[in-house]
Design a protein around this motif. Structure first.
Motif, PDB file in Angstrom:
ATOM      1  N   ASP A 169      33.128   8.665  35.774  1.00 37.67           N
ATOM      2  CA  ASP A 169      32.119   8.923  36.797  1.00 37.67           C
ATOM      3  C   ASP A 169      32.277  10.283  37.474  1.00 37.67           C
ATOM      4  N   THR A 207      31.833  13.817  38.701  1.00 39.75           N
ATOM      5  CA  THR A 207      30.638  14.676  38.751  1.00 39.75           C
ATOM      6  C   THR A 207      30.974  16.120  39.075  1.00 39.75           C
ATOM      7  N   GLU A 217      27.183  10.667  49.371  1.00 38.72           N
ATOM      8  CA  GLU A 217      28.073   9.505  49.364  1.00 38.72           C
ATOM      9  C   GLU A 217      28.459   9.086  47.957  1.00 38.72           C
ATOM     10  N   ASP A 218      27.568   9.278  46.974  1.00 40.01           N
ATOM     11  CA  ASP A 218      27.871   8.864  45.611  1.00 40.01           C
ATOM     12  C   ASP A 218      28.547   9.972  44.800  1.00 40.01           C
ATOM     13  N   TRP A 219      28.943  11.005  45.488  1.00 39.41           N
ATOM     14  CA  TRP A 219      29.603  12.102  44.763  1.00 39.41           C
ATOM     15  C   TRP A 219      31.039  11.713  44.414  1.00 39.41           C
ATOM     16  N   VAL A 220      31.388  11.815  43.163  1.00 37.49           N
ATOM     17  CA  VAL A 220      32.736  11.467  42.692  1.00 37.49           C
ATOM     18  C   VAL A 220      33.453  12.760  42.282  1.00 37.49           C
TER      19      VAL A 220
END
Length: 544
Positions: free
Chosen positions: A307, A309, A271-274
């Motif tokens: 941010d 990644t 979910e926090d993958w940008v």
């Protein structure tokens, strides 16, 4: 006088250049003369021709009768029987030469008796010389089944196609067999695809040969050296009908799974993958002078996302339902037949050239066809003919390359010297090849030169003699020169007056009057002498 001086200096310059290059010229000339010794083509041909089924050296002058140009409208290119453009090392050596670029050429000859290659194998050999740079041209030969030379065309079947070819991606020595398939009743070809040799596209003569034995073994030679050998099988050749083919009625099942890898269903993207690499710059503001009517709707500029990644790729796993690559079932090929003797070729009735070229002046010579055992005699013949030409042309090629390098290093004087040496070589060769026209041309040039120089040398004394013999002409020339000097003086005064218009005049009134009286006297004198007809003289006497 100036012409004589220039001629003398030019003669001295040429003599010096010849003296400087005498040693090298003599060395090269000795080599050339040694290579140009005449060989007796007739004797050599008679010695070796009995070993061959067909032999053509074009030296007997009967080539025009044996070789027939195709009547097909497609073949517009011309053929000639002539010597090579540059010396080949053998005097009066004739070959068959293609003349025209960007045209189809078609010519062939038919044997008196067919050649049965199925009994004792086949050996074939011929020479080819590309006399100009090759861009896109073929120089291959076709060995033909029963045919009529006048009807030669591109659709005619052949037994063997052999020789160099260069155009586009093609750059190889072809070796292609065609066999008649009794099931399909069609001719099928099988071409050499593995270890196919590369041709040589320089401007000297090369000899190409191939040998096929009845056991299916073969060899290809370039300049009498083996470049490819093997057996006529699937490893070396391709194109004949396969034993099996795909079943046209077999179709792929609808539930057939042929995807070997699938995405891992147990893995999901964090979910926090940008994965947005660029984002709008929130700090940017619309310029005050922005006009939406003219500039359009304003958008924030993009900047690198701090941010970010990286790109996320779904992990892959093997598909548990994978059944493999689908292919239709095989069935016996109805057109296949077992060729148990691929080295046993069909009967050959003649030889033909059917070519489209972009490089003219391709020369063919010394065509030989015979049994497999004729290879040794063909090689011996080639060593006595082609070998002599090859050595001579190789010497000439190296000499020209050396001269070119020396010319580039030596500057202007060396270039002039090289030009003179090459000119002398060409003149010597021309005199040897065409003695009578060369002598006649030389005599004409010599007489013309003598006449021209004698005319130039007689011009000045003759003018002096005419002046001494005729006082009136001398007086007239004197007055003319005087008038010319006067006119030149007036012109100088006029130009000087314009250039020095601000300067005061130094001439006094009395000096001006004296000059005017002298000019009037000269004009009266000129008028009295310049009469040219009797009526003018009578009028003048009456006035006096």
């Amino acid at each position: 006088m100036k012409l004589n001086l220039i001629s003398l200096l030019l003669a001295l310059f040429l003599l010096g250049a010849l003296i400087c290059g005498e040693e090298e010229l003599n060395t090269e000339q000795e080599t050339n003369i040694e290579q140009e010794k005449v060989i007796d083509h007739g004797t050599i041909d008679q010695e070796y021709s009995p070993h061959f089924h067909f032999f053509e050296s074009f030296s007997d002058g009967l080539g025009k009768e044996r070789w027939i140009k195709s009547s097909d409208a497609k073949f517009q290119g011309e053929w000639k029987f002539e010597e090579s453009q540059e010396p080949c090392g053998i005097a009066d050596d004739i070959g068959l030469v293609l003349q025209n670029e960007a045209k189809h050429h078609g010519i062939s000859t038919k044997f008196e008796n067919k050649f049965e290659a199925s009994k004792e194998g086949l050996f074939f050999q011929y020479e080819v010389r590309f006399q100009e740079h090759v861009t896109c041209s073929g120089a291959y030969v076709k060995l033909l089944p029963d045919f009529e030379p006048i009807n030669l065309n591109g659709d005619l079947h052949y037994v063997v196609m052999f020789g160099p070819d260069k155009c586009g991606e093609t750059n190889k020595v072809h070796l292609i067999f065609k066999r008649f398939n009794p099931k399909t009743e069609e001719w099928e070809e099988r071409a050499l695809v593995k270890d196919s040799p590369s041709p040589i596209f320089d401007t000297i003569s090369h000899v190409y040969s191939f040998l096929v034995n009845t056991d299916g073994t073969f060899k290809v030679f370039v300049d009498l050296k083996v470049v490819t050998e093997g057996t006529i099988d699937e490893e070396f050749f391709d194109g004949w009908q396969p034993e099996t083919v795909d079943d046209p009625e077999d179709e792929k099942p609808e539930d057939w799974v042929d995807e070997a890898m699938i995405e891992d269903p147990e893995v999901t993207k964090p979910e926090d993958w940008v994965d947005e690499e660029f984002i709008p710059n929130e700090e940017a503001e619309e310029p005050e002078d922005w006009d939406e009517d003219e500039d359009g709707e304003w958008e924030r500029p993009m900047i690198k996302n701090p941010d970010f990644t990286g790109k996320w790729n779904h992990p892959m796993i093997g598909n548990p339902e994978y059944k493999g690559e689908w292919s239709p079932k095989q069935m016996p090929n109805p057109d296949y037949y077992l060729d148990e003797s691929p080295g046993v070729l069909n009967d050959i009735y003649g030889i033909g050239f059917e070519l489209w070229i972009m490089s003219p002046k391709i020369l063919f010579d010394n065509v030989i066809l015979g049994k497999a055992e004729a290879k040794e005699q063909a090689f011996e013949y080639a060593e006595k003919t082609w070998g002599k030409k090859f050595k001579f042309q190789e010497i000439e090629r190296k000499r020209k390359e050396k001269e070119r390098v020396e010319m580039l290093k030596g500057g202007f004087v060396q270039r002039v010297r090289t030009f003179i040496l090459n000119l002398i070589d060409s003149l010597i060769y021309t005199f040897k090849k065409y003695p009578i026209p060369s002598i006649a041309t030389s005599v004409i040039i010599l007489l013309s030169t003598i006449w021209l120089f004698s005319k130039l040398l007689r011009k000045s004394p003759q003018a002096q003699t005419n002046t001494q013999a005729n006082p009136q002409i001398a007086e007239k020339e004197k007055i003319g020169n005087k008038s010319k000097s006067k006119n030149e003086s007036e012109e100088f005064i006029f130009l000087k007056t314009w250039s020095d218009v601000s300067m005061p005049e130094d001439t006094s009134e009395s000096e001006k009057e004296e000059e005017e009286e002298e000019e009037e006297a000269e004009e009266v004198e000129d008028v009295g002498i310049d009469y040219d007809d009797d009526d003018s003289r009578d009028d003048q006497e009456d006035e006096d």
